[in-house]
Design a protein around this motif. Structure first.
Motif, PDB file in Angstrom:
ATOM      1  N   GLY A 192       0.914  -1.187   0.158  1.00 39.91           N
ATOM      2  CA  GLY A 192      -0.084  -0.069  -0.090  1.00 39.91           C
ATOM      3  C   GLY A 192       0.875   1.155   0.144  1.00 39.91           C
ATOM      4  N   HIS A 193       0.580   2.367  -0.611  1.00 41.22           N
ATOM      5  CA  HIS A 193       1.233   3.559  -0.757  1.00 41.22           C
ATOM      6  C   HIS A 193       0.822   4.568   0.278  1.00 41.22           C
ATOM      7  CE1 HIS A 193       2.441   1.705  -4.626  1.00 41.22           C
ATOM      8  NE2 HIS A 193       1.143   2.173  -5.315  1.00 41.22           N
ATOM      9  N   SER A 194       1.656   4.546   1.395  1.00 33.00           N
ATOM     10  CA  SER A 194       1.235   5.156   2.550  1.00 33.00           C
ATOM     11  C   SER A 194       1.103   6.853   2.538  1.00 33.00           C
ATOM     12  CB  SER A 194       2.346   5.016   3.795  1.00 33.00           C
ATOM     13  OG  SER A 194       3.650   5.472   3.209  1.00 33.00           O
ATOM     14  N   THR A 195       1.691   7.108   1.174  1.00 31.46           N
ATOM     15  CA  THR A 195       1.568   8.689   1.082  1.00 31.46           C
ATOM     16  C   THR A 195       0.324   9.139   0.239  1.00 31.46           C
ATOM     17  OG1 THR A 195       2.970   8.589  -0.863  1.00 31.46           O
ATOM     18  CG2 THR A 195       3.963   9.068   1.130  1.00 31.46           C
ATOM     19  N   SER A 196      -0.360   7.981  -0.407  1.00 25.19           N
ATOM     20  CA  SER A 196      -1.689   8.273  -1.007  1.00 25.19           C
ATOM     21  C   SER A 196      -2.823   7.726  -0.433  1.00 25.19           C
ATOM     22  CB  SER A 196      -1.455   7.782  -2.278  1.00 25.19           C
ATOM     23  OG  SER A 196      -2.584   7.668  -3.059  1.00 25.19           O
ATOM     24  N   ARG A 197      -4.009   8.513  -0.106  1.00 26.83           N
ATOM     25  CA  ARG A 197      -5.293   8.191   0.498  1.00 26.83           C
ATOM     26  C   ARG A 197      -5.950   7.120  -0.504  1.00 26.83           C
ATOM     27  NH1 ARG A 197      -8.224  13.780   2.158  1.00 26.83           N
ATOM     28  NH2 ARG A 197      -7.527  14.284   0.262  1.00 26.83           N
ATOM     29  N   ASN A 198      -5.698   7.268  -1.872  1.00 27.35           N
ATOM     30  CA  ASN A 198      -6.379   6.656  -2.749  1.00 27.35           C
ATOM     31  C   ASN A 198      -5.805   5.186  -3.030  1.00 27.35           C
ATOM     32  OD1 ASN A 198      -8.471   8.607  -3.411  1.00 27.35           O
ATOM     33  ND2 ASN A 198      -6.733   9.410  -4.764  1.00 27.35           N
ATOM     34  N   SER A 199      -4.545   4.775  -2.291  1.00 26.92           N
ATOM     35  CA  SER A 199      -4.051   3.538  -2.491  1.00 26.92           C
ATOM     36  C   SER A 199      -3.311   3.151  -1.429  1.00 26.92           C
ATOM     37  CB  SER A 199      -3.096   3.661  -3.926  1.00 26.92           C
ATOM     38  OG  SER A 199      -2.147   4.739  -3.634  1.00 26.92           O
ATOM     39  N   ASP A 200      -3.657   3.714  -0.331  1.00 24.32           N
ATOM     40  CA  ASP A 200      -2.699   3.199   0.979  1.00 24.32           C
ATOM     41  C   ASP A 200      -3.423   1.820   1.552  1.00 24.32           C
ATOM     42  OD1 ASP A 200      -5.331   4.194   1.830  1.00 24.32           O
ATOM     43  OD2 ASP A 200      -4.733   5.245   3.568  1.00 24.32           O
ATOM     44  N   PHE A 201      -3.637   0.949   0.792  1.00 22.95           N
ATOM     45  CA  PHE A 201      -4.115  -0.522   0.899  1.00 22.95           C
ATOM     46  C   PHE A 201      -3.452  -1.374   0.035  1.00 22.95           C
ATOM     47  CE2 PHE A 201      -7.040   2.014  -1.607  1.00 22.95           C
ATOM     48  CZ  PHE A 201      -7.119   1.001  -2.633  1.00 22.95           C
ATOM     49  N   PRO A 202      -3.345  -2.610   0.378  1.00 18.12           N
ATOM     50  CA  PRO A 202      -2.858  -3.778  -0.678  1.00 18.12           C
ATOM     51  C   PRO A 202      -3.612  -3.618  -1.676  1.00 18.12           C
ATOM     52  CG  PRO A 202      -2.977  -4.513   1.557  1.00 18.12           C
ATOM     53  CD  PRO A 202      -3.648  -3.403   1.517  1.00 18.12           C
ATOM     54  N   HIS A 203      -3.116  -3.608  -3.017  1.00 19.29           N
ATOM     55  CA  HIS A 203      -3.857  -3.473  -4.426  1.00 19.29           C
ATOM     56  C   HIS A 203      -2.960  -3.977  -5.481  1.00 19.29           C
ATOM     57  CE1 HIS A 203      -1.449   0.217  -4.257  1.00 19.29           C
ATOM     58  NE2 HIS A 203      -1.634   0.281  -5.536  1.00 19.29           N
ATOM     59  N   TYR A 204      -3.703  -4.090  -6.590  1.00 22.02           N
ATOM     60  CA  TYR A 204      -3.035  -4.591  -7.893  1.00 22.02           C
ATOM     61  C   TYR A 204      -3.571  -3.535  -8.910  1.00 22.02           C
ATOM     62  CZ  TYR A 204      -7.086  -7.495  -9.038  1.00 22.02           C
ATOM     63  OH  TYR A 204      -8.130  -8.300  -9.297  1.00 22.02           O
ATOM     64  N   HIS A 205      -2.856  -3.888 -10.164  1.00 30.02           N
ATOM     65  CA  HIS A 205      -3.525  -3.147 -11.212  1.00 30.02           C
ATOM     66  C   HIS A 205      -3.835  -3.952 -12.623  1.00 30.02           C
ATOM     67  CE1 HIS A 205      -2.081   0.980  -9.748  1.00 30.02           C
ATOM     68  NE2 HIS A 205      -1.391   0.409  -9.148  1.00 30.02           N
ATOM     69  N   MET A 206      -4.688  -3.367 -13.207  1.00 22.00           N
ATOM     70  CA  MET A 206      -5.396  -4.302 -14.405  1.00 22.00           C
ATOM     71  C   MET A 206      -5.239  -3.529 -15.651  1.00 22.00           C
ATOM     72  SD  MET A 206      -8.243  -4.871 -16.283  1.00 22.00           S
ATOM     73  CE  MET A 206      -8.971  -6.106 -17.228  1.00 22.00           C
ATOM     74  N   GLN A 207      -4.841  -3.937 -16.737  1.00 17.48           N
ATOM     75  CA  GLN A 207      -4.921  -3.373 -17.987  1.00 17.48           C
ATOM     76  C   GLN A 207      -5.687  -4.035 -19.096  1.00 17.48           C
ATOM     77  OE1 GLN A 207      -1.575  -0.652 -19.940  1.00 17.48           O
ATOM     78  NE2 GLN A 207      -1.274  -2.535 -20.560  1.00 17.48           N
ATOM     79  N   MET A 208      -6.432  -3.470 -19.736  1.00 14.13           N
ATOM     80  CA  MET A 208      -7.129  -4.473 -20.996  1.00 14.13           C
ATOM     81  C   MET A 208      -6.966  -3.487 -22.219  1.00 14.13           C
ATOM     82  SD  MET A 208     -11.180  -5.552 -20.485  1.00 14.13           S
ATOM     83  CE  MET A 208     -12.057  -6.181 -21.797  1.00 14.13           C
ATOM     84  N   TYR A 209      -6.664  -4.047 -23.209  1.00 13.97           N
ATOM     85  CA  TYR A 209      -6.724  -3.678 -24.545  1.00 13.97           C
ATOM     86  C   TYR A 209      -7.793  -4.459 -25.389  1.00 13.97           C
ATOM     87  CZ  TYR A 209      -2.613  -0.405 -24.375  1.00 13.97           C
ATOM     88  OH  TYR A 209      -1.972   0.689 -24.259  1.00 13.97           O
ATOM     89  N   VAL A 210      -8.598  -3.675 -26.210  1.00 15.38           N
ATOM     90  CA  VAL A 210      -9.276  -4.369 -27.233  1.00 15.38           C
ATOM     91  C   VAL A 210      -8.984  -3.746 -28.640  1.00 15.38           C
ATOM     92  CG1 VAL A 210     -11.826  -4.584 -28.101  1.00 15.38           C
ATOM     93  CG2 VAL A 210     -11.038  -4.290 -25.519  1.00 15.38           C
ATOM     94  N   ASN A 211      -8.674  -4.737 -29.602  1.00 13.88           N
ATOM     95  CA  ASN A 211      -7.970  -4.549 -30.977  1.00 13.88           C
ATOM     96  C   ASN A 211      -7.030  -3.391 -30.843  1.00 13.88           C
ATOM     97  OD1 ASN A 211     -10.298  -5.926 -32.290  1.00 13.88           O
ATOM     98  ND2 ASN A 211     -11.763  -4.212 -31.907  1.00 13.88           N
ATOM     99  N   LYS A 212      -6.093  -3.762 -29.948  1.00 12.85           N
ATOM    100  CA  LYS A 212      -4.859  -2.990 -29.665  1.00 12.85           C
ATOM    101  C   LYS A 212      -4.784  -1.470 -29.173  1.00 12.85           C
ATOM    102  CE  LYS A 212      -2.374  -5.878 -32.877  1.00 12.85           C
ATOM    103  NZ  LYS A 212      -1.433  -5.638 -34.241  1.00 12.85           N
TER     104      LYS A 212
END
Length: 309
Positions: A146-166
């Protein structure tokens, strides 16, 4: 979201270490059989255009009934709807769905989870592709803490990306996806007890499962069929050196080439069989059919991953 039964990872690891080996093997076999049954059901229904989770057509979309087949982008699914998947499905189910769908179209080849192609200290980082859709999942050490300096991400998390037709449909920085409690338990077990706890996606395993296993690489060399297809999963190059004090004639190499061509075997396989005393080194690399890694760092990608056999 259904209430989950919390397991203490420390206590579970202690219990598992004390479990007799016979019981561990039995449990692994039961899980493997169950996973294979799930795969058969999933793949059979998928090919019929039906979702194995909600039992509705894969083309359907309803905000009132969140389902993982939304990852196939049925008509009506928008980026902001992804939050419903975040809330209702934990990471291991979301990632398993992407991997299994990718495996429908090309087992192993369509899942790039090669550690050498992903930069930095990552808990996980992989890209999976199905036809015109590409999903990428990433979690760094700092994401997991978790990013302690950010209120929006100060918790355990992951990221996801999705491409459609590149083209980007969901970008890595669109969401900080919180782990469910069950995810955190599983990840802590995997991170702190990697000597006894392993995770497999079964039919959804990717390229790393091959390149991290010498027996698997040898199987690929011996059982693969050469192809000129630009979407091949592996590239092989073989170096042959005569044994000390010996020689290898050009005729022997030519005969091996002709046999490989006639039998549909790899040149490496035939050479290893015919020239048992020679020093033969085969370098296996990801082929052009493997999707490029899509790291969050945006660094240039390097396909120079080689494993020598």
């Amino acid at each position: 979201m259904k209430k989950q039964t919390e397991i203490n990872p420390v206590e579970f690891a202690k219990w598992f270490r004390e479990l007799p080996e016979k019981e561990k093997r039995k449990g692994s076999q039961i899980e493997a059989l169950r996973a294979e049954e799930d795969w058969e059901n999933f793949s059979e229904l998928f090919r019929k255009g039906v979702c194995s989770i909600c039992n509705k057509p894969l083309k359907t979309f309803s905000v009132s009934n969140p389902c993982l087949h939304w990852l196939l982008k049925p008509k009506g699914f928008k980026k902001n709807h992804f939050k419903y998947l975040m809330e209702n499905f934990r990471y291991f189910r979301i990632s398993a769905y992407a991997r299994w769908v990718a495996a429908i179209d090309g087992p192993i080849r369509n899942i790039n989870d090669l550690k050498d192609e992903h930069s930095g200290n990552k808990i996980f980082d992989f890209t999976a592709r199905y036809k015109h859709i590409t999903w990428s999942y990433s979690c760094s050490d700092t994401d997991f803490k978790g990013h302690s300096t950010s209120r929006n991400s100060d918790f355990p998390h992951y990221h996801m990306q999705m491409y459609v037709n590149k083209m980007p449909f969901i970008k890595y920085n669109d969401f900080h996806i919180p782990f469910h409690n069950e995810d955190l338990c599983d990840l802590e077990l995997l991170i702190n007890n990697s000597d006894i706890v392993k995770h497999s996606y079964g039919r959804g395993d990717g390229m790393e499962a091959i390149f991290s296993n010498e027996d698997a690489l040898n199987f690929i060399i011996d059982k693969s069929t050469p192809t000129t297809d630009a979407e091949a999963a592996f590239h092989m190059s073989t170096i042959v050196m005569a044994p000390e004090g010996g020689t290898i004639s050009g005729d022997e190499i030519h005969e091996a080439f002709e046999e490989a061509k006639a039998t549909g075997r790899t040149m490496a396989s035939v050479l290893r069989e015919r020239l048992k005393d020679a020093n033969i080194r085969t370098i296996v690399s990801p082929g052009e059919g493997v999707p490029e890694a899509m790291p969050r760092s945006g660094r240039n990608k390097d396909r120079a991953r080689d494993d020598e056999i």
